[in-house]
Enzyme design. Structure first.
Site, mmCIF file in Angstrom:
data_model
loop_
_atom_site.group_PDB
_atom_site.id
_atom_site.type_symbol
_atom_site.label_atom_id
_atom_site.label_comp_id
_atom_site.label_asym_id
_atom_site.label_seq_id
_atom_site.Cartn_x
_atom_site.Cartn_y
_atom_site.Cartn_z
ATOM 1 N N HIS A 42 0.832 -1.216 0.000
ATOM 2 C CA HIS A 42 0.000 0.000 0.000
ATOM 3 C C HIS A 42 0.864 1.263 0.000
ATOM 4 C CE1 HIS A 42 -4.023 -1.790 0.187
ATOM 5 N NE2 HIS A 42 -3.430 -2.762 0.861
ATOM 6 N N ASP A 44 2.550 1.934 -3.117
ATOM 7 C CA ASP A 44 2.760 2.322 -4.531
ATOM 8 C C ASP A 44 1.921 3.526 -4.934
ATOM 9 O OD1 ASP A 44 0.376 0.796 -4.685
ATOM 10 O OD2 ASP A 44 1.017 -0.364 -6.440
ATOM 11 N N GLY A 129 -8.201 -13.636 -8.054
ATOM 12 C CA GLY A 129 -8.649 -13.054 -6.791
ATOM 13 C C GLY A 129 -7.856 -13.506 -5.572
ATOM 14 N N GLY A 131 -4.743 -12.325 -4.820
ATOM 15 C CA GLY A 131 -3.735 -11.342 -4.429
ATOM 16 C C GLY A 131 -2.382 -11.589 -5.072
ATOM 17 N N SER A 133 -2.025 -11.085 -8.308
ATOM 18 C CA SER A 133 -2.056 -10.200 -9.462
ATOM 19 C C SER A 133 -2.333 -10.888 -10.786
ATOM 20 C CB SER A 133 -0.745 -9.427 -9.543
ATOM 21 O OG SER A 133 -1.052 -8.113 -9.687
ATOM 22 N N SER A 134 -3.361 -11.703 -10.784
ATOM 23 C CA SER A 134 -3.783 -12.294 -12.051
ATOM 24 C C SER A 134 -4.190 -11.190 -13.030
ATOM 25 C CB SER A 134 -4.955 -13.242 -11.819
ATOM 26 O OG SER A 134 -5.966 -12.594 -11.071
ATOM 27 N N SER A 135 -4.757 -10.116 -12.515
ATOM 28 C CA SER A 135 -5.223 -9.076 -13.443
ATOM 29 C C SER A 135 -4.049 -8.432 -14.177
ATOM 30 C CB SER A 135 -6.066 -8.032 -12.718
ATOM 31 O OG SER A 135 -5.377 -7.510 -11.620
ATOM 32 N N ASP A 179 2.009 -3.845 -9.653
ATOM 33 C CA ASP A 179 1.744 -5.162 -10.230
ATOM 34 C C ASP A 179 2.092 -5.207 -11.724
ATOM 35 O OD1 ASP A 179 0.734 -5.433 -7.722
ATOM 36 O OD2 ASP A 179 -1.373 -5.496 -8.323
HETATM 37 C C1 GLA Z 1 -2.939 -4.331 -5.056
HETATM 38 C C2 GLA Z 1 -2.725 -3.213 -6.071
HETATM 39 C C3 GLA Z 1 -1.295 -2.684 -6.021
HETATM 40 C C4 GLA Z 1 -0.869 -2.344 -4.597
HETATM 41 C C5 GLA Z 1 -1.208 -3.492 -3.646
HETATM 42 C C6 GLA Z 1 -0.957 -3.134 -2.198
HETATM 43 O O1 GLA Z 1 -2.185 -5.436 -5.422
HETATM 44 O O2 GLA Z 1 -3.019 -3.674 -7.364
HETATM 45 O O3 GLA Z 1 -1.159 -1.575 -6.873
HETATM 46 O O4 GLA Z 1 -1.456 -1.140 -4.184
HETATM 47 O O5 GLA Z 1 -2.567 -3.884 -3.760
HETATM 48 O O6 GLA Z 1 0.398 -2.948 -1.989
#
Ligand code: GLA
Length: 393
Positions: A42, A44, A129, A131, A133-135, A179
């Site tokens: 949190h 970035d 989903g 965490g 970062s699949s997106s 990400d």
């Molecule tokens: C998600 C967001 C990132 C980052 C993290 C927390 O993964 O996509 O940009 O803010 O949460 O660090």
């Protein structure tokens, strides 16, 4: 427990097979990784510092150009095809998986890249989903594929920025740059320390003898997106309130711990705690880089523990399952450090573990977690890997 590397590395074949079933003919394949974040959570979107590593769970895109400006995008996961025209007025978000792929095409065009139409298959093994970062993996693989068949050279920074734009403006999630940046720039056996304002980055070798163990709590809490956006607003509110006394402050990145303490009385308690997390977390990223460089695993572990507690108590983005998973890991022999990774409210923990004990730790972590929560978790021993690349086919 899912950790068979063999099954994990067939994702490009899956995309290729699906392509020949759905569209037929030859295709090219591009593959982008998911990520874990070692520390710097949190931070970035506060233009601070992060330390992610790309991991060997991928999204693969099989693609072939078309002679019009249509995108025919098929999701192997959902078994669904979406057709859009890039010509004006252009596509609108549908609120489903296709927004990540189509939104990337729209963002690239808005960045000035003229694209060709294409048939494409999106096939992801990054758990959705969770965490990891699949997106971003979908966006970056689709973006690289579209740029390539459009005859554009790959500028990884621009690609990452366009993918973030897709997520912010087309998908509607106000994520930072971490990400997409790491999915584009990852390096095998390395984490990357990124300055989210300048986008300067340093590669940091992951100490030999240490592996990345990612464990999925199996929960994904409702309202996570709303809570995420609320945290951003609280940070912005902190900047607004502090800038009266500290006119140089543009984002929390500019705030020192000492300035925060001196101006604490001007902030509501909640906003102070949010700011305190961000300022202390930025500091921890630097200390982590130093500890990794020194091979000081004791400090690495302490910093990860401090980061988790700060996210739990000050930033309040953890949840019971993440806390349990981290607590169990902290009690296991051979675990260097453990913390939640990503946005929070469920998803995964990242654990740095002694390579010799990785399988044992994976097993024991899953066993104890299931005993305490009733949820059978998935865990993956992962390798830090390269950013987006074309896969020979
Ligand atoms: C998600 C967001 C990132 C980052 C993290 C927390 O993964 O996509 O940009 O803010 O949460 O660090």
């Amino acid at each position: 427990m899912v950790s068979s590397p063999k099954s994990r590395h067939r994702i490009s074949d899956d995309a290729k097979d699906k392509f020949s079933q759905v569209f037929g003919g030859a295709c090219r394949i591009f593959r982008a990784p998911g990520r874990v974040n070692l520390i710097g959570e949190h931070t970035d979107y506060n233009l601070g510092f992060v330390m992610p590593a790309a991991v060997d769970l991928y999204c693969a895109v099989a693609i072939a150009p078309r002679n019009d400006r249509e995108l025919h995008a098929y999701s192997a996961h959902f078994g669904e095809k979406v057709v859009i025209d890039l010509e004006p007025p252009g596509p609108s978000p549908r609120g489903d998986w296709s927004d990540y792929a189509i939104g990337t095409a729209v963002a690239l065009e808005n960045f000035g890249y003229a694209l060709r139409g294409a048939n494409l298959v999106v096939s992801a093994e990054v758990p959705l989903g969770s965490g990891l970062s699949s997106s971003a993996a979908i966006e970056v693989s689709t973006g690289a594929a579209l740029l390539n068949i459009g005859g554009h050279t790959l500028d990884r920074k621009q690609l990452a920025l366009a993918c973030q734009r897709a997520e912010n403006e087309f998908v509607g999630a106000r994520c930072g740059i971490m990400d997409q940046f790491i999915s584009a720039h990852g390096r095998s056996a390395h984490a990357l320390m990124l300055d989210c304002r300048s986008l300067d980055s340093d590669l940091l070798p992951i100490p030999s003898g240490v592996r990345l163990l990612v464990a999925n709590t199996g929960v994904e809490h409702q309202h996570a997106a709303g809570e995420y956006n609320a945290r951003r607003q609280q940070c912005e509110e902190g900047v607004r309130l502090l800038s009266a006394a500290l006119p140089g402050i543009r984002s929390l990145r500019d705030l020192s711990a000492e300035q925060l303490e001196r101006n604490k009385s001007g902030l509501p308690e909640l906003i102070y705690r949010r700011c305190h997390h961000v300022v202390s977390e930025n500091q921890r990223v630097f200390e982590m880089a130093e500890a990794l460089a020194q091979g000081d695993l004791q400090s690495v572990g302490n910093l990860m523990g401090d980061s988790h507690r700060s996210l739990r108590d000050d930033y309040q983005v953890s949840c019971a399952e993440l806390d349990i998973m981290v607590e169990i890991a902290a009690g296991l022999h051979g675990v260097v450090g453990a913390r939640m990774t990503g946005g929070g409210f469920g998803g995964c923990t990242v654990n740095l573990v002694d390579a010799r004990e990785a399988e044992l730790i994976e097993h024991e972590l899953a066993r104890q977690y299931e005993a305490r929560t009733g949820i059978r978790p998935e865990a993956y021993v992962l390798n830090a890997t390269d950013g987006v690349t074309e896969v020979s086919n």
